[in-house]
Design a protein around this motif. Structure first.
Motif, PDB file in Angstrom:
ATOM      1  N   ARG A  50      33.478 -46.371 -52.863  1.00 44.79           N
ATOM      2  CA  ARG A  50      34.591 -46.817 -52.043  1.00 44.79           C
ATOM      3  C   ARG A  50      34.268 -48.249 -51.620  1.00 44.79           C
ATOM      4  NH1 ARG A  50      37.951 -44.834 -47.851  1.00 44.79           N
ATOM      5  NH2 ARG A  50      38.388 -43.172 -49.345  1.00 44.79           N
ATOM      6  N   PHE A  77      35.323 -51.125 -49.362  1.00 48.93           N
ATOM      7  CA  PHE A  77      36.088 -51.223 -48.124  1.00 48.93           C
ATOM      8  C   PHE A  77      35.769 -52.580 -47.517  1.00 48.93           C
ATOM      9  CE2 PHE A  77      37.328 -50.695 -43.815  1.00 48.93           C
ATOM     10  CZ  PHE A  77      38.193 -49.616 -43.740  1.00 48.93           C
ATOM     11  N   ASN A  98      38.865 -47.488 -54.685  1.00 51.63           N
ATOM     12  CA  ASN A  98      37.827 -46.613 -55.240  1.00 51.63           C
ATOM     13  C   ASN A  98      37.644 -47.003 -56.701  1.00 51.63           C
ATOM     14  OD1 ASN A  98      37.617 -45.267 -52.842  1.00 51.63           O
ATOM     15  ND2 ASN A  98      38.365 -43.306 -53.601  1.00 51.63           N
ATOM     16  N   GLN A 104      41.065 -51.846 -49.657  1.00 54.53           N
ATOM     17  CA  GLN A 104      40.221 -50.777 -50.189  1.00 54.53           C
ATOM     18  C   GLN A 104      40.569 -50.475 -51.638  1.00 54.53           C
ATOM     19  OE1 GLN A 104      39.830 -47.290 -47.440  1.00 54.53           O
ATOM     20  NE2 GLN A 104      41.333 -48.384 -46.225  1.00 54.53           N
TER      21      GLN A 104
END
Length: 524
Positions: free
Chosen positions: A226, A228, A191, A189
């Motif tokens: 985000r 992911f 951001n 992950q």
């Protein structure tokens, strides 16, 4: 030294589930203490999506508006397979006050829940670690160590473990955490604000499916996405978080855009995670209970973990309060364990088959390229997918607390009551406006002249009044509902959490009395 003025409920763990449970219990009039060894609310962004059913739960907790004010409604999802767009779908659902899921990160969630809890007169005891739990016949004692390093003992009637995978409460009780590690699966992950070829839309989520990886780009309230990714795991010994360069290469490959650049957000969020699929063998043992990750955990496919924790807190609070206040038999509290375990097991099964988020096999990838455009263009397929994600159709039909004694229509005992339009005299509202989290609701749905005046159902009100159950009787007459919206000539006894406890024929006094006698104590 024991604290003789301890709370009704001691909650160990001040994450989203623990905070939501504390809010719900305070609303039901219980004294609550929350302890957590962390210095404050979460500083890592972590979970990022709240689905429609969880937003309804937050409404019952009195804080949905502040969540929606802080988050982003997620309007649409776009799907790409090996760089080719195969379609998209809207996220909107009917018959709920919250038609779209919400993008909001865990840092904000915890702050908003702690703010709501403070309004109810309770502050979290941060930097306070529970080090021992001693359940007994009439309550529990919990040894805690405060920020000054000194220990004290808190006595309580109930203790709830919301402290995560390594739950002290669960280990103290000797409850097995059944399941296993998820093999060959990791999540990476970041951001970041991307520079890439795709339109930057603050309400559109992108799915990119490529060989050995599924990448999800979900909009963030603070800007950017985000990112992911679920990937295969060739090196399980590697535990360090990815760096921005590794994530850029992964995003560029999955999105088929070699010129992609990523600018990490502030605060930075980079994470590598692996998962276990586990569930506690029981969520209750006497005065001790489990909720959230202490009770169940799995790979975060579909963003289910936090949302399921909210469901558990919502289910547990009103039942614990009813037993604590002496309104209901003790067995009512046992239905929390049965219902929440069934929900968690069902989600685990479904998420293991979620082909849209797990790294695909070559055969699955080929099938997606071939059949994806057809399926994504199907309204029936889209509707089923939206319903699954929203969690609105999840039910408790198999629960001991769900009783069918006749009545009409497709709604059954255990189902969530949908929020259907109700109108009369120029006023419009919904069936959820008739419900309340602090009581049960007996809905009377009549046909034609089967409904006279409210006095016709006074015997039902008097019957309910004989038992220690907070409840109201609501009569819905023809014309207030659209034809067929709810089954006519039917009584629905709706639980505080919005699920139907009893469905019976209109005026079936015996069915209502049998149900009340089974679960509630006579009023003294």
């Amino acid at each position: 030294m024991s604290d003789d003025t301890g709370p009704d409920v001691l909650i160990i763990g001040g994450g989203p589930t623990g905070l939501a449970l504390a809010v719900a219990l305070r609303q039901h009039g219980l004294a609550v203490t929350v302890v957590d060894r962390k210095p404050g609310t979460q500083r890592e962004v972590r979970a990022s999506v709240i689905w429609q059913r969880a937003l309804e739960i937050l409404r019952d907790l009195g804080c949905a508006d502040r969540f929606t004010d802080s988050g982003l409604p997620l309007r649409r999802a776009e799907m790409y397979v090996q760089g080719r767009r195969i379609g998209g779908h809207e996220n909107a659902m009917e018959h709920t006050p919250f038609p779209r899921p919400l993008g909001i990160e865990q840092t904000a969630m915890e702050s908003l829940l702690a703010e709501r809890l403070a309004e109810l007169g309770t502050e979290v005891c941060w930097e306070t670690e529970a080090v021992a739990v001693r359940p007994g016949a009439g309550g529990a004692e919990v040894d805690v160590r405060g920020p000054d390093g000194r220990s004290r003992t808190i006595g309580c009637r109930w203790v709830v473990g919301c402290e995560g995978a390594h739950s002290l409460v669960r280990k103290t009780l000797g409850i097995a955490f059944e399941g296993e590690r998820r093999a060959d699966l990791q999540a990476l992950q970041i951001n970041a604000v991307p520079e890439w070829k795709y339109p930057v839309a603050p309400d559109v989520t992108y799915f990119f499916i490529e060989r050995r990886v599924c990448l999800i780009a979900s909009p963030r309230p603070g800007g950017g996405y985000r990112f992911f990714s679920f990937c295969q795991d060739p090196d399980p010994a590697r535990v360090d978080p990815p760096d921005a360069a590794e994530m850029r290469d992964l995003v560029a490959r999955a999105a088929h855009d070699p010129d992609t650049r990523l600018v990490p957000t502030d605060p930075r969020w980079l994470n590598r995670a692996r998962f276990h699929d586990r569930i506690a063998a029981s969520l209750r043992q006497g005065p001790a209970l489990l909720a959230g990750d202490s009770a169940h955990m799995w790979a975060p496919v579909g963003g289910r973990g936090l949302n399921t924790g909210f469901r558990g807190a919502h289910n547990l609070a009103w039942k614990l309060a009813a037993v604590h206040h002496g309104w209901a038999v003790d067995a009512l509290l046992d239905t929390y364990s049965a219902e929440q375990r069934h929900t968690a097991q069902e989600i685990m099964r479904q998420m293991r088959r979620n082909l849209l988020e797990l790294p695909p096999s070559p055969l699955t990838l080929a099938a997606m390229r071939l059949l994806g455009p057809v399926l994504m263009g199907s309204e029936r397929f889209s509707r089923r997918g939206r319903a699954l994600l929203s969690e609105l159709p999840r039910h408790h039909r198999a629960s001991e607390l769900s009783t069918d004694k006749g009545g009409r229509g497709s709604l059954r005992a255990g189902d969530r009551l949908p929020d259907l339009p109700v109108g009369e005299g120029g006023k419009r509202g919904g069936t959820h406006d008739l419900l309340a989290y602090d009581r049960w609701t007996l809905l009377i749905v009549g046909a034609g002249d089967a409904i006279g005046n409210d006095q016709q159902f006074a015997p039902l009100s008097r019957l309910i009044g004989r038992y220690a159950i907070p409840a109201e009787v609501c009569v819905l007459r023809p014309g207030q509902l659209e034809d067929g919206a709810l089954p006519r000539d039917t009584m629905l006894l709706v639980r505080p959490d919005g699920h139907i406890g009893l469905r019976a024929r209109l005026g079936d006094r015996q069915a209502l009395e049998d149900y009340l006698r089974r679960w509630f104590l006579p009023r003294t």
